[in-house]
Design an enzyme around this catalytic site. Structure first.
Site, mmCIF file in Angstrom:
data_model
loop_
_atom_site.group_PDB
_atom_site.id
_atom_site.type_symbol
_atom_site.label_atom_id
_atom_site.label_comp_id
_atom_site.label_asym_id
_atom_site.label_seq_id
_atom_site.Cartn_x
_atom_site.Cartn_y
_atom_site.Cartn_z
ATOM 1 N N TYR A 77 58.603 29.107 35.226
ATOM 2 C CA TYR A 77 59.985 29.366 34.610
ATOM 3 C C TYR A 77 59.765 30.257 33.581
ATOM 4 O O TYR A 77 58.859 30.074 32.794
ATOM 5 C CB TYR A 77 60.648 27.895 34.111
ATOM 6 C CG TYR A 77 61.796 28.234 33.491
ATOM 7 C CD1 TYR A 77 62.886 28.405 34.164
ATOM 8 C CD2 TYR A 77 61.902 28.081 32.057
ATOM 9 C CE1 TYR A 77 64.199 28.814 33.574
ATOM 10 C CE2 TYR A 77 62.967 28.444 31.542
ATOM 11 C CZ TYR A 77 64.404 28.594 32.197
ATOM 12 O OH TYR A 77 65.665 28.779 31.688
ATOM 13 N N ASP A 112 53.194 34.349 30.033
ATOM 14 C CA ASP A 112 54.149 33.774 29.280
ATOM 15 C C ASP A 112 53.852 32.259 28.674
ATOM 16 O O ASP A 112 53.749 31.449 29.322
ATOM 17 C CB ASP A 112 55.493 33.515 30.233
ATOM 18 C CG ASP A 112 56.765 32.786 29.670
ATOM 19 O OD1 ASP A 112 56.725 32.677 28.521
ATOM 20 O OD2 ASP A 112 57.647 32.735 30.352
ATOM 21 N N LYS A 136 59.960 29.174 21.607
ATOM 22 C CA LYS A 136 59.759 27.799 21.012
ATOM 23 C C LYS A 136 58.941 27.634 19.486
ATOM 24 O O LYS A 136 59.472 27.700 18.549
ATOM 25 C CB LYS A 136 58.919 26.971 22.172
ATOM 26 C CG LYS A 136 59.875 27.029 23.490
ATOM 27 C CD LYS A 136 59.671 25.921 24.413
ATOM 28 C CE LYS A 136 60.745 26.202 25.472
ATOM 29 N NZ LYS A 136 60.227 26.625 26.678
HETATM 30 C C1 LIG Z 1 61.505 27.758 27.382
HETATM 31 C C2 LIG Z 1 60.707 28.815 28.056
HETATM 32 C C3 LIG Z 1 61.472 30.017 28.454
HETATM 33 C C4 LIG Z 1 62.884 30.389 27.944
HETATM 34 O O1 LIG Z 1 62.916 30.312 26.541
HETATM 35 P P1 LIG Z 1 64.344 30.008 26.137
HETATM 36 O O2 LIG Z 1 64.245 30.088 24.783
HETATM 37 O O3 LIG Z 1 64.934 28.776 26.608
HETATM 38 O O4 LIG Z 1 65.225 31.314 26.385
HETATM 39 C C5 LIG Z 1 60.537 30.870 28.825
HETATM 40 N N1 LIG Z 1 59.328 30.877 29.439
HETATM 41 C C6 LIG Z 1 58.773 29.722 29.194
HETATM 42 C C7 LIG Z 1 57.475 29.413 29.718
HETATM 43 C C8 LIG Z 1 59.239 28.689 28.654
HETATM 44 O O5 LIG Z 1 58.962 27.571 28.444
#
Ligand SMILES: *Cc1c(COP(=O)(O)O)cnc(C)c1O
Length: 422
Positions: free
Chosen positions: A142, A237, A265
């Protein structure tokens, strides 16, 4: 205080589905969402006055727990200085300096407001740097709700994708290639077919948004090699794994250097922050120096910068050791309970753990989404409801992981034991 059930009824009329992010909706679960009113340490309390041990922790940012006292004091002091300037300020300089010193694999960083924004910019940057348009992503990773990442496997060969959300034009979906995790062969084929058009490979080096799917290090190394040999960039990511599995995330853990890293995060400690970081030769493509445009009214918000720095300064080597120990004990407690409780009612449930992330799943050694058992949601729904009743709060979805924070200490472990065996 208005009850959760009443609030949900009101909310549903004025907000789509009653929620501001779909995963909060308790979809498929036998109860309505709990409306949380306050939180402290490792606990969270709903508007009905019921307190839970929180293993969702805002989906990851709160590695120190709720209302860490040092972060709170710093935020209070920041409030007294004003909470948005739309101008250069010293707080982002301090956070950037602190981070770059501890992340030797990158030279420069830019702060944005969310993980989604960080990914969106990283993809544009990769395209700007390479002059190519296609992005290779993995099924089961994701990357936020960026148009080009909301895709699923199409019917064509070698990675072809189709939109997984309405509103994503096919033209955009066609510029993303999607392949299975854990398969060198699939990646190889994709590069054979599209190699000259691929701007970047993007991966969660520790996929943790569709269950917890730890990858083989050889696979991650392979991605590094094939990207380099085809002139494509590698994007890690690390929005969830960054500052979580180690300060330097999976880059530090694996020693594999991607070209661009995205964070989110934990980097904001519970305030809205995202970031992308890379070597200067790549970052210099960003505006105002280079031709790749990116901007933000609230970017590097002074309150958020202070929250992030006050959080990350506490993440010392000792803190990571402590976190590892606490997570291990908590997971062992869950395993014991699962094995004993009600003649093995949940005997099929296993706990996968990577540091302070854990996932309940009725199988072992899962690295791809096709290996996830089909009845996982069914199993999870009863499990979730049972734990909720006992005052233990998990993220309300079978595919979400659990988070342990530094506030999940010995007292919480004892309380968890009490609540599980009550
Ligand atoms: C949470 C997450 C996102 C999206 O971040 P948001 O702050 O919710 O937009 C993208 N990539 C990864 C790996 C994530 O865990």
């Amino acid at each position: 205080m208005t009850s959760s059930n009443e609030l949900f009824e009101i909310s549903k009329k004025i907000v789509p589905g009653g929620v501001h992010s779909p995963v909060r909706s308790f979809k498929g679960l036998p109860m309505t969402p709990r409306f949380m009113e306050r939180a402290q340490g490792a606990t969270i309390t709903d508007t009905d006055g019921k307190q839970y041990i929180d293993f969702c922790m805002s989906f990851g940012p709160l590695i120190l727990g709720h209302q860490n006292s040092v972060v709170k004091e710093e935020l209070k002091a920041a409030l007294d200085r004003g909470w948005s300037y739309g101008a250069c300020e010293p707080y982002s300089v301090e956070l950037a300096q602190f981070l770059l010193k501890k992340l030797p694999f990158v030279d420069q960083i830019r702060f944005v407001n969310s993980g989604t924004e960080a990914v969106m910019t990283a993809l544009r940057l990769a395209r700007g740097v390479t002059g190519r348009s296609k992005i290779l992503k993995f099924d089961g990773c994701y990357h936020g709700h960026v148009d080009s990442m909301l895709i699923k496997a199409g019917s064509g060969l070698a990675g072809t994708a189709t939109a997984s959300s309405a509103g994503v034009p096919e033209g955009i979906a066609n510029d993303t290639l999607i392949v299975d995790l854990d398969s060198e062969e699939a990646v190889q084929k994709c590069f054979e077919a599209h190699g000259k058009e691929i701007a970047a490979i993007i991966i969660e080096p520790l996929p943790a948004n569709n269950g917890l799917l730890p990858q083989r290090i050889e696979f991650l190394k392979f991605l590094r090699e094939i990207a380099t040999s085809h002139g494509a960039l590698l994007i890690f990511d690390e929005v969830i794994s960054g500052f979580r599995v180690a300060f330097g995330g999976m880059v530090e853990k694996t020693g594999i250097n991607p070209d661009i890293v995205t964070y989110g995060k934990i980097i904001g400690g519970g305030l809205p922050v995202g970031a992308l970081a890379a070597k200067t030769r790549i970052m210099q493509f960003l505006a105002p120096v280079g031709p790749v445009y990116q901007a933000g009214t609230l970017s590097a918000n002074p309150l958020a910068m202070v929250g992030g720095l006050a959080t990350l300064k506490q993440m010392t080597a000792e803190a990571y050791e402590k976190l590892e120990k606490q997570a291990s004990e908590i997971v062992k407690t869950f395993e014991k309970w699962i094995a004993e409780y009600q003649q093995g009612k949940y005997a099929k449930v296993k706990v996968v753990r990577q540091g302070s992330l854990f996932w309940f799943v009725p199988a072992e050694n899962i690295r791809t989404i096709s290996a996830i058992p089909a009845d996982i949601a069914e199993n999870f729904n009863h499990f979730f409801a049972d734990l909720l009743e006992r005052g233990i709060y998990l993220a309300p979805n079978a595919y979400e992981v659990g988070f342990v924070s530094l506030a999940h200490d010995q007292n919480i472990l004892e309380e968890l034991n009490k609540r599980l065996w009550s």
